[in-house]
Every structure is written in structure tokens, then in C-alpha cells.
Write a protein that holds these residues in place. Sequence first.
Motif, PDB file in Angstrom:
ATOM      1  N   THR A  79       0.788  -1.229   0.000  1.00 26.52           N
ATOM      2  CA  THR A  79       0.000   0.000   0.000  1.00 26.52           C
ATOM      3  C   THR A  79       0.824   1.285   0.000  1.00 26.52           C
ATOM      4  O   THR A  79       0.559   2.182  -0.813  1.00 26.52           O
ATOM      5  N   PRO A  80       1.808   1.392   0.889  1.00 22.75           N
ATOM      6  CA  PRO A  80       2.604   2.628   0.919  1.00 22.75           C
ATOM      7  C   PRO A  80       3.210   2.956  -0.440  1.00 22.75           C
ATOM      8  O   PRO A  80       3.276   4.124  -0.848  1.00 22.75           O
ATOM      9  N   LEU A  81       3.655   1.917  -1.123  1.00 25.52           N
ATOM     10  CA  LEU A  81       4.258   2.132  -2.432  1.00 25.52           C
ATOM     11  C   LEU A  81       3.232   2.730  -3.387  1.00 25.52           C
ATOM     12  O   LEU A  81       3.501   3.729  -4.057  1.00 25.52           O
ATOM     13  N   GLN A  82       2.088   2.093  -3.430  1.00 16.62           N
ATOM     14  CA  GLN A  82       1.046   2.576  -4.334  1.00 16.62           C
ATOM     15  C   GLN A  82       0.637   3.993  -3.971  1.00 16.62           C
ATOM     16  O   GLN A  82       0.479   4.851  -4.838  1.00 16.62           O
ATOM     17  N   THR A  83       0.461   4.221  -2.691  1.00 17.89           N
ATOM     18  CA  THR A  83       0.047   5.538  -2.230  1.00 17.89           C
ATOM     19  C   THR A  83       1.017   6.619  -2.691  1.00 17.89           C
ATOM     20  O   THR A  83       0.615   7.620  -3.277  1.00 17.89           O
ATOM     21  N   TRP A  84       2.303   6.384  -2.434  1.00 21.09           N
ATOM     22  CA  TRP A  84       3.287   7.394  -2.801  1.00 21.09           C
ATOM     23  C   TRP A  84       3.262   7.663  -4.296  1.00 21.09           C
ATOM     24  O   TRP A  84       3.232   8.806  -4.747  1.00 21.09           O
ATOM     25  N   LEU A  85       3.270   6.587  -5.053  1.00 21.75           N
ATOM     26  CA  LEU A  85       3.308   6.735  -6.501  1.00 21.75           C
ATOM     27  C   LEU A  85       2.070   7.461  -7.013  1.00 21.75           C
ATOM     28  O   LEU A  85       2.164   8.347  -7.877  1.00 21.75           O
ATOM     29  N   THR A  86       0.950   7.106  -6.455  1.00 16.32           N
ATOM     30  CA  THR A  86      -0.295   7.746  -6.868  1.00 16.32           C
ATOM     31  C   THR A  86      -0.288   9.238  -6.551  1.00 16.32           C
ATOM     32  O   THR A  86      -0.609  10.065  -7.398  1.00 16.32           O
TER      33      THR A  86
END
Lengths: 119, 119
Positions: A79-86
Motif C-alpha cells: 500500500t505505501p508504495l502505491q500511495t506514494w506513486l499515486t
Amino acid sequence: MARAATTTDAFNAVGDPTRRAVLNKLATGETTVKALAEHVNCPQSLVSKHLKVLREVELVRCRSVGRTRLYRIDRAGITPLQTWLTELTTAINQHYDRLDDYIQTLKADGDAVRKGEPR
Amino acid sequence: MARAATTTDAFNAVGDPTRRAVLNKLATGETTVKALAEHVNCPQSLVSKHLKVLREVELVRCRSVGRTRLYRIDRAGITPLQTWLTELTTAINQHYDRLDDYIQTLKADGDAVRKGEPR
DNA sequence: GAATAATATCCCCATATGGGCATATGTCAA
DNA sequence: TTGACATATGCCCATATGGGGATATTATTC
């Protein structure tokens, strides 16, 4: 000071190609360390180390089954990865024009040619 | 052999917190090296190095304006990151059940308690 | 209990690299 | 030309860490 310790966050964990390969494999289901080692084609001991890193960052989890350990993806860690990228791309789209990229490319090329810069 | 050279791919570049901070800042528009250094709160020379890494990985681009350099995000470099992450989660969703996470959590907790493992 | 299998650890090495500092390079202004 | 400002580089250090090999650990089976 020296090189900063970074193996404490998912971003760094994913920075290693081998670990990405492990994650790719695990994405298709629970797997054994041995199987992972064969798939990634590197010594078991090394895979165990990578798995440890992935575990600490909670990108992966495991359970014991007999004398075997089944590793699986831990969605929470992704999740953190997706969140940051988004959020990053959102901000970008909000502040950069559509044509920007194209224009910049032309501009860069032109400048490079004019000044003999490497591209 | 030793530690693998990894600063040749966007994933590793993004693994560093400072570089992520730089990208976050750049996401809000073109910026000067000096401004970045102040924002990230670290010496200019270091920022320049990080920018170099980001440039090599094509996450960033720059143009000269007077004796200044304006850095900007290069969308092209971000695509690989999004692609990998998307494909990973797609595969995961395709191979893991919705309830899996919840069940695994309960299971892990129970096992840990039962065996006195650290969590 | 002994032997075997699956993992995790430990020790050691080589090196990539984050960070600091001084300096080179480039640009503009007076 | 000189001087000031903006960046990029080179050099050096300390350390994190990827990888290799051997061994410890734990569980299973005979």
C-alpha cells in the motif's frame, strides 16, 4: 556519517532486482524458500536473507508447514508504495501541462544539437 | 562479487528517502537546485549528486536558464514503476483471496501466541 | 536416537554509495 | 577583466549490504 541505512522501508526493499523477482514469484501464490531459490536461481541462504528484508518491511509474511516455510505476499506492505506513486503522479498531473513533455523533448533535442551536448 | 550496482534503475533511485523528497518537490513544478537543497535541507553538492542519479534513470530532466538549472519531473521514467506495481498487484489479486489477509492475520497471531513467538 | 531435509544464521569479503568538503566550471553583472 | 552566484565534480571516509560458504536450528521420518 556514511551511507544511510535504508533497508527499513518498502521502497528500498523493492529497489533490489532479486527481491522484485521474489515478489513477482510470490504474487502467483504461496511458495517455499527452496522453490524461490530455484526460481530466482541463487543460493538458498541468500534468498532467506532477502526474505528477511522483505519480512521486516512487511511486504511478505510466512507460516510454518512441517519443516517447510510458506511465504506469501503481505498486501499491507504494498500500500505505501502505491500511495506514494499515486500521490506523486497526481501532483505531477496537477502541475504539469500535457504538452510539456513533448515540448521539453523538442527543446532539449534542439539545445543539445546546437551546443553539441551528449544526450 | 559484492554488493550489486543498482543505481541504474528507477526502483533503486526511488529507494532513497532524500531522492523521494526531491521528486515530491519537483512534482509541484520546475525548481532550482538551490531551492531543492533548501527544501530537502541538505548541502547543494549532495542534491546535485542525487539529481544526477535521478537524471540517469530518467526520472528527472533539466534545462539551463541563465546560470541556473531548472529541474523537472520526466514522466517517462515513472512509467516503469507504475507498470511493475500494477502488474504485481494484478497478479496478487488474481491469485490471492480477499479473505486471505484477514485469515492469515488471525492465524499468525494465534500461532505466535501459542508458540511464544515475537510478532 | 540417528539420519535427512528445509531454513535461518553467522562469518567474511568486496564494493557501491550516501554524505562532507573543497574546488572546478559556467554564467551574468559591473 | 574581475567578482559573485549557481551547479557540478572530484576526493575521501564510513558503512550498509549483496553475495558466498559453512554451520546452527528445527522438524520429519525411520
